[in-house]
Design an enzyme around this catalytic site. Structure first.
Site, PDB file in Angstrom:
ATOM      1  N   ASP A 155      47.108  41.938  32.690  1.00 52.13           N
ATOM      2  CA  ASP A 155      47.624  40.639  33.134  1.00 52.13           C
ATOM      3  C   ASP A 155      46.599  39.524  32.967  1.00 52.13           C
ATOM      4  OD1 ASP A 155      46.188  42.049  35.114  1.00 52.13           O
ATOM      5  OD2 ASP A 155      47.010  40.818  36.709  1.00 52.13           O
ATOM      6  N   GLU A 172      46.772  43.550  37.925  1.00 53.73           N
ATOM      7  CA  GLU A 172      45.488  43.809  38.600  1.00 53.73           C
ATOM      8  C   GLU A 172      45.084  42.630  39.462  1.00 53.73           C
ATOM      9  OE1 GLU A 172      41.550  43.751  39.805  1.00 53.73           O
ATOM     10  OE2 GLU A 172      42.218  42.380  38.223  1.00 53.73           O
ATOM     11  N   GLU A 173      45.442  41.416  39.034  1.00 58.39           N
ATOM     12  CA  GLU A 173      45.074  40.223  39.790  1.00 58.39           C
ATOM     13  C   GLU A 173      45.932  40.055  41.047  1.00 58.39           C
ATOM     14  OE1 GLU A 173      42.500  38.616  39.166  1.00 58.39           O
ATOM     15  OE2 GLU A 173      42.028  38.969  37.057  1.00 58.39           O
ATOM     16  N   HIS A 177      37.359  33.846  35.522  1.00 57.21           N
ATOM     17  CA  HIS A 177      38.370  33.045  36.234  1.00 57.21           C
ATOM     18  C   HIS A 177      38.126  31.538  36.103  1.00 57.21           C
ATOM     19  CE1 HIS A 177      40.130  36.384  39.029  1.00 57.21           C
ATOM     20  NE2 HIS A 177      39.597  36.916  37.947  1.00 57.21           N
TER      21      HIS A 177
END
Length: 450
Positions: free
Chosen positions: A121, A187-188, A421
């Site tokens: 993702d 996963e996030e 990020h």
């Protein structure tokens, strides 16, 4: 007293002979070392590795250009599954955990059942770079229009695992044991109250059929030099808990604060009180602790004291007992401070990930494989990481080992590299092949020990 022995004087010819012998011994040592490494892998390994790298880069660039958010990786999952179905000897299950893929390769030799994991993702981040394959994707997230970017390297993880699957499929007759490839969504973190990520993969049997004995995972690092591997035995990455504190006061005119109970003023005191938990109440010699308030929302007008204020934030711990204690201290701190102001506080804490724990016995057993893949001088132990990973849920089910692979361009100051990020996040693609080498070496080394 015995006389001192006479010094040995070397002539030029003797010096040349000794130096020559030393060089010969060094060459033989290196040759034997390289030969021993080469014998661990099939003869066509080096050729296959060279052939797969262009595809590895192509796949990564495709995923980078067309990223998808958590639990929305519809095209990503299909792309992966369609590719894996072209590989001989690979059984593919899709979809798993909404958009994920599980593939199984049974090796031609007896051995262990191990899983290799990649996350697929992306994030709601705008890409500021000028890469020719930069993302231009936009979508909706939490009711807002957002840009989407692979700002954490999951595109590279996916490509590395696809390349590993292709390599191992081509070497199937020599592969020991059974390999389970986990291409995991979300996963996030799944949006809202949706299920997703590693917990849903586990719930839907990703580790059960066949029963996985050990799980390995890689995370690329934009701040670790290319060609290197960083690992840590035991607690490696932090647990991640998200908290919400709602402060309930009493509204009033901004000119008459005594006529109400100001939830904003109480919230400010709570924010400060939370930091006192970190600096004055917990034993930081045991493990790091982070409490961060990320949002505060209250009020609609500058001259109105509102009735409520709400803050959200995250807690990062690397010790399970500390995690439990911190939860209680946050509740006590928020509620006591609010009460002292005449307000009340409602506190909720949701656990997003566990502590990512690298099984010490597994690390000791498989560290030589990483050294073979990267070279002894390129593998080193790191300190704790306060970032979090839902890989931690696999580690709670089977012995696991999660490590970092570097992608910081050579000569770049790690302190100046854009963190994960962020809009300027950048990876040196030359570092990706090391991930494939590490996965393959782990398969052959761990499999043969069973």
């Amino acid at each position: 007293m015995a006389p001192h022995p006479s010094p040995i004087i070397l002539t030029s010819s003797k010096k040349i002979k000794i130096n020559s012998m030393r060089k010969t011994l060094l060459f033989l040592t290196l040759f034997l070392a390289i030969s021993s490494i080469a014998q661990d892998l099939p003869k066509n390994y080096a050729t296959l590795l060279q052939e797969v790298e262009p595809s590895l880069i192509t796949w990564r660039r495709h995923f980078h250009e067309f990223p998808e958010l958590s639990n929305r990786e519809v095209n990503t999952g299909k792309y992966i599954a369609d590719f894996l179905k072209t590989l001989p000897n690979v059984e593919v299950r899709y979809p798993v955990a909404k958009t994920g893929v599980v593939a199984v390769l049974k090796g031609g030799k007896p051995g262990a059942v191990i899983a290799l994991r990649a996350d697929i993702d992306a994030l709601p981040v705008y890409e500021r770079g000028s890469l020719p394959f930069a993302s231009k994707v936009t979508t909706e997230f939490n009711g807002q229009k957002v840009s989407v970017m692979h700002a954490c390297g999951h595109d590279s993880h996916t490509a590395m695992l696809m390349a590993t699957a292709k390599m191992l499929s081509a070497m199937q007759k020599e592969v020991p044991g059974t390999i389970v490839f986990l291409f995991q969504p979300a996963e996030e973190g799944p949006p809202g109250t949706e299920e997703g990520g590693a917990p849903l993969m586990i719930k839907e049997g990703a580790l059960d059929n066949p029963k996985v004995e050990a799980v390995f995972g890689i995370h690329i690092s934009s701040q670790t030099p290319v060609g290197t591997i960083k690992y840590k035995s035991g607690a490696f990455m932090a647990s991640s808990d998200w908290f919400t504190i709602k402060v309930n006061g009493k509204g009033s005119h901004g000119s008459q604060p005594w006529g109400g109970v100001d939830p904003i003023a109480a919230s400010a005191q709570i924010v400060e009180g939370l930091q006192h938990i970190v600096s004055r109440q917990m034993d930081l010699t045991k493990a790091p602790l982070v409490i961060t308030v990320g949002t505060i929302h209250s009020g609609v007008r500058s001259n109105i004291i509102p009735e409520t204020a709400e803050m959200t934030g995250t807690i990062r711990t690397l010790d399970t007992k500390m995690q439990e204690e911190v939860h209680q201290r946050i509740k006590n701190t928020a509620q006591t401070i609010a009460q002292s102001s005449g307000a009340t506080a409602d506190v909720t804490i949701d656990t997003k990930t566990l502590v990512t724990y690298n099984d010490p016995a597994l690390v000791k057993k498989t560290l030589p494989a990483l050294i073979k893949a990267a070279g002894d001088e390129n593998v080193s132990e790191s300190t704790w990481v306060t970032g979090a990973e839902d890989f931690s849920f696999y580690a709670a089910k089977a012995p696991s080992f999660f490590f970092n692979v570097g992608a910081l361009p050579k000569g770049t100051d790690p302190k100046k590299a854009a963190p994960h990020h962020t809009p300027d996040f950048y990876l040196d693609e030359s570092g990706f092949i090391l991930g494939v080498k590490a996965f393959c070496q782990l398969v052959f080394d761990y499999g043969k020990t069973k």
